[in-house]
Design a protein around this motif. Structure first.
Motif, PDB file in Angstrom:
ATOM      1  N   GLN A  38      -7.422   4.805   2.247  1.00 26.86           N
ATOM      2  CA  GLN A  38      -6.579   3.506   2.323  1.00 26.86           C
ATOM      3  C   GLN A  38      -7.809   2.590   1.978  1.00 26.86           C
ATOM      4  N   SER A  48      -3.360   0.158  -5.159  1.00 27.23           N
ATOM      5  CA  SER A  48      -2.828   0.285  -3.947  1.00 27.23           C
ATOM      6  C   SER A  48      -3.646  -0.298  -2.615  1.00 27.23           C
ATOM      7  N   GLY A  49      -2.895  -1.002  -1.741  1.00 24.25           N
ATOM      8  CA  GLY A  49      -3.751  -1.545  -0.584  1.00 24.25           C
ATOM      9  C   GLY A  49      -4.024  -3.020  -0.844  1.00 24.25           C
ATOM     10  N   ASP A  68       0.819  -1.227  -0.159  1.00 26.04           N
ATOM     11  CA  ASP A  68      -0.105   0.015  -0.023  1.00 26.04           C
ATOM     12  C   ASP A  68       1.023   1.131   0.113  1.00 26.04           C
ATOM     13  N   GLY A  86      -1.110   4.333  -0.722  1.00 28.25           N
ATOM     14  CA  GLY A  86      -1.953   4.473   0.666  1.00 28.25           C
ATOM     15  C   GLY A  86      -1.446   4.996   1.841  1.00 28.25           C
TER      16      GLY A  86
END
Ligand code: GDP
Length: 367
Positions: A225, A336-337, A81, A84
């Motif tokens: 996130q 992302s994440g 991530d 994030g």
């Protein structure tokens, strides 16, 4: 009367609702005569630090104060991530202090991933985001990998100065610091606390051998996130617990992959080809025709396409489409994440859909 009670350790207002927020105390502990928050309890009895989340305002105050010190700043990010878990304002606050960047959760990477490529990518991305770290390291706080190397690097780069550890919640900052404490001291009662001026919050100091200290700062919640968009019980679908096993999908043009109901990849054009998904082993990948994808999501997000859960759909952000033309060999589409999808050959057009605010980008493959 919850509001009336203050922790005898740090003086913070006690609350029983949010275990990750400041002042959390289990309900059962409220019956005691003198009430101590869980964070102070763990500190006192186990010499263990626990991350708490802060308001953006308090966090900025703390960053500001860290920036005014003459110190080494150790910033922890989650390698799954990266965007994030970035702290967007940090580079404006660090002043002339060095920043050592540590990527955590390296135990989750499949063996095929080349660590030096990941490090290279993290360096480049940092610079693009305005930060120029003195060095980048990879660790696994949970498995205790590369902790000695991290301790040595911190000792090297701090150059006799204090060390401030910063990171947003869920990157593994507490796990990392607790490892460091064991590594550095092995003793009990090493931790002391003191106040961050202007906030209600204690900071935790781990004395280093030259009258300097390693200071744990509280983590901030990054609201965009992916981890904040799912029920806590579903975090395993996002943050894998075990090394990722890549899954290969042979797709025809105009096919779509759903990653639970959290993200979606449309393969628009470029002939039949393979897509290698590097995601939590637990996350359900659902293949469908592109022409049916919108309707499937509308009717089945929260059930067939889960997480999120059905009851969480009302708060789940809409998916936003990002279109990419892949022009090079071996490219990762990074969600992302969640993880990433590797495309080996150039010439593909894809559309990646992620919750509004979540980052999706292309990078050179790590394999
Ligand atoms: P903090 O909020 O930054 O203090 O994060 P925690 O230390 O509480 O860790 C957040 C989550 O990440 C927990 O579920 C940990 O078990 C997990 N975690 C922390 N470090 C690692 C790691 O090195 N590898 C893996 N796989 N998980 C980790």
């Amino acid at each position: 009367h919850d509001e009336e009670i203050a922790c005898i350790g740090c003086g913070v207002k006690v609350q029983t609702e949010d275990p990750k927020a400041l002042g959390y105390t289990p309900k059962s502990a409220l019956e005691k005569e003198s009430i101590i928050c869980q964070r102070c309890f763990k500190l006192k009895h186990y010499n263990e630090v626990q991350d708490v989340s802060l308001t953006d305002d308090d966090f900025l105050k703390i960053l500001n104060q860290v920036g005014q010190t003459d110190s080494l700043i150790v910033k922890i990010v989650d390698i799954f991530d990266f965007n994030g878990s970035w702290l967007p304002g940090l580079h404006r606050f660090v002043g002339s202090n060095d920043v050592l960047l540590i990527g955590n959760k390296v135990d989750l990477l499949p063996k095929s991933v080349k660590h030096n490529r990941l490090i290279h990518w993290m360096k480049e991305s940092s610079r693009e985001l305005g930060l120029n770290p003195v060095d980048v390291l990879l660790v696994s706080a949970e498995k205790g990998k590369q902790i000695q190397e991290a301790a040595s690097a911190i000792e090297h780069y701090r150059n006799g100065k204090d060390v401030y550890v910063v990171g947003c919640t869920n990157v593994g900052k507490s796990t990392f610091i607790n490892r460091l404490i064991k590594q550095v001291s092995g003793e009990d009662d090493v931790i002391t606390t003191s106040h961050f001026p202007g906030t209600t919050l204690d900071i935790i100091e781990i004395p280093l051998d030259d009258e300097k200290a390693l200071i744990d700062t509280p983590g901030i919640i990054n609201h965009h996130q992916m981890a904040h968009y799912v029920d806590k019980r579903d975090l395993k679908y996002i943050t894998p617990k075990k090394e990722i096993k890549p899954k290969i999908y042979q797709l025809n043009e105009e096919q779509t992959l759903f990653f639970g109901g959290l993200a979606r990849l449309d393969y628009v054009s470029g002939g039949r080809r393979s897509f290698t998904c590097h995601l939590s082993n637990e996350l359900n990948i659902h293949r469908t025709k592109l022409e049916k994808a919108d309707e499937l999501y509308k009717n089945h997000a929260g059930e067939l396409l889960t997480p999120p859960r059905r009851e969480g759909m009302a708060d789940f952000p809409e998916l936003v489409a990002h279109e990419f033309s892949i022009k090079e060999e071996k490219i990762d589409i990074v969600f992302s994440g969640l993880g990433w999808v590797t495309v080996n050959e150039p010439g593909a057009r894809v559309v990646a859909h992620v919750p509004k605010g979540v980052n999706v980008i292309l990078r050179k493959s790590l394999i």
